[in-house]
Design a protein around this motif. Structure first.
Motif, mmCIF file in Angstrom:
data_model
loop_
_atom_site.group_PDB
_atom_site.id
_atom_site.type_symbol
_atom_site.label_atom_id
_atom_site.label_comp_id
_atom_site.label_asym_id
_atom_site.label_seq_id
_atom_site.Cartn_x
_atom_site.Cartn_y
_atom_site.Cartn_z
ATOM 1 N N ARG A 85 5.177 58.156 -11.970
ATOM 2 C CA ARG A 85 4.952 56.789 -10.951
ATOM 3 C C ARG A 85 6.366 56.507 -10.495
ATOM 4 O O ARG A 85 7.404 56.482 -11.116
ATOM 5 N N ARG A 87 8.745 54.010 -8.005
ATOM 6 C CA ARG A 87 8.966 52.859 -7.394
ATOM 7 C C ARG A 87 10.008 52.908 -6.159
ATOM 8 O O ARG A 87 11.120 53.234 -6.789
ATOM 9 N N PHE A 88 9.493 52.845 -4.901
ATOM 10 C CA PHE A 88 10.643 52.869 -4.155
ATOM 11 C C PHE A 88 11.256 51.614 -3.622
ATOM 12 O O PHE A 88 10.450 50.673 -3.080
ATOM 13 N N VAL A 89 12.613 51.359 -3.777
ATOM 14 C CA VAL A 89 12.982 50.110 -3.400
ATOM 15 C C VAL A 89 13.780 49.960 -2.000
ATOM 16 O O VAL A 89 13.289 49.091 -1.216
ATOM 17 N N THR A 90 14.425 51.071 -1.630
ATOM 18 C CA THR A 90 14.841 51.295 -0.173
ATOM 19 C C THR A 90 14.781 52.873 0.249
ATOM 20 O O THR A 90 14.951 53.767 -0.436
ATOM 21 N N CYS A 115 12.534 58.580 -17.885
ATOM 22 C CA CYS A 115 12.453 57.605 -16.561
ATOM 23 C C CYS A 115 13.739 58.264 -15.880
ATOM 24 O O CYS A 115 14.448 58.900 -16.485
ATOM 25 N N VAL A 124 23.894 51.476 -6.324
ATOM 26 C CA VAL A 124 22.800 50.450 -6.123
ATOM 27 C C VAL A 124 21.664 51.274 -6.334
ATOM 28 O O VAL A 124 21.299 52.304 -5.628
ATOM 29 N N VAL A 125 20.564 50.584 -7.004
ATOM 30 C CA VAL A 125 19.409 51.411 -7.114
ATOM 31 C C VAL A 125 18.568 51.529 -5.874
ATOM 32 O O VAL A 125 18.130 50.391 -5.346
ATOM 33 N N CYS A 126 17.885 52.646 -5.583
ATOM 34 C CA CYS A 126 17.154 52.820 -4.400
ATOM 35 C C CYS A 126 15.739 53.345 -4.744
ATOM 36 O O CYS A 126 14.706 52.858 -4.027
ATOM 37 N N THR A 128 13.338 54.415 -8.438
ATOM 38 C CA THR A 128 13.024 54.278 -9.917
ATOM 39 C C THR A 128 11.859 55.278 -10.005
ATOM 40 O O THR A 128 10.983 55.249 -9.293
ATOM 41 N N SER A 130 9.089 56.723 -13.576
ATOM 42 C CA SER A 130 8.921 57.096 -15.039
ATOM 43 C C SER A 130 7.744 58.047 -14.984
ATOM 44 O O SER A 130 6.943 58.227 -14.182
#
Lengths: 170, 85
Positions: A85, A87-90, A115, A124-126, A128, A130
């Protein structure tokens, strides 16, 4: 200090993620990280989605690649991804420097839970990810791999005897 | 060890404050995250990503995009932890 993945003992391995012999691949290289394993990368327009933006699917590939290689380096077992899975943040931008850091949940058994985070140059997290991986032995998947007996033996030896992500020979 | 809703709310408050760039004491359970100056959807998503990592859970997008307050986020995390248990 970079970490040699076991597959590198095969002179002609073509992994899209980490082989230096695949002209169309990502050519990722890995280095030890306190949390596990790290891959630094900068992608060009050949990996573009929207103009100037890295294709999102490749972000998943990079996370999967980093997590999967952490497993084989740390647990000395190759594994297939069974679910993942992201997760796209930016959006990741073409030509910019990023790094992916993968870590493993400290559990054992047949399934590995990993993960990963993709961070930009400012940490900066872009994105994530898992994922769950199922270990396999080379013998189990011989019918699916285009490898000769000598190559299987070579790879088996490299997997069981390789260096851990922190550089220690186990 | 049981993680209570109060524990989750406290942790979520800390992560949200760090992401927004304010002191945790300036935030309350009923703080409307999207109403805080400078907070946009990216900051909310980044906060959610950190919370997921902290609790080793995967929050549903339908839940994530429906939250407004710190208490809402804590409730979504508690739900995810409950489903995992």
């Amino acid at each position: 200090m970079s970490v040699q993945v076991p597959w590198s003992v095969l002179p002609d391995y073509r992994c899209f993620g980490c082989s230096p012999h695949n002209d169309h691949g990502l050519r990722l290289t890995f280095a030890p990280h306190p949390d596990g394993l790290q891959a630094r990368f900068t992608l060009d327009r050949g990996f573009e989605s929207y103009p100037g933006v890295v294709h999102g699917g490749l972000v998943g590939v990079i996370c999967d690649e980093t997590m999967g290689n952490l497993i084989v380096l740390d647990r000395h077992q190759p594994a297939f991804t069974t679910s993942m899975r992201t997760r796209f943040v930016t959006p990741l931008l073409v030509g910019r420097d990023y790094r992916c850091v993968a870590s493993l949940r400290p559990d054992g058994g047949e399934l590995f839970h990993a993960c990963a985070e993709v961070l930009d140059a400012d940490d900066v997290v872009c994105a994530t990810a898992s994922a769950v991986y199922q270990a396999f032995s080379l013998d189990q998947v011989r019918h699916q791999l285009t490898l000769g007996d000598d190559e299987v033996a070579l790879l088996d030896q490299a997997i069981t005897a390789n260096l851990s992500p922190n550089g220690a020979r186990s | 060890m049981t993680t209570t809703l109060d524990d989750i709310t406290s942790t979520v408050t800390g992560i949200a404050a760090a992401e927004i760039g304010v002191q945790a004491a300036e935030m309350a359970a009923d703080t409307d995250l999207r109403g805080v100056e400078g907070v946009d959807s990216v900051k909310v998503l980044r906060m959610i990503a950190k919370i997921e990592r902290q609790y080793d859970v995967e929050l549903e997008d339908e839940d994530v995009f429906g939250v407004s307050t710190v208490a809402d986020v804590a409730a979504v995390v508690a739900k995810a932890l409950g489903e995992r248990a």
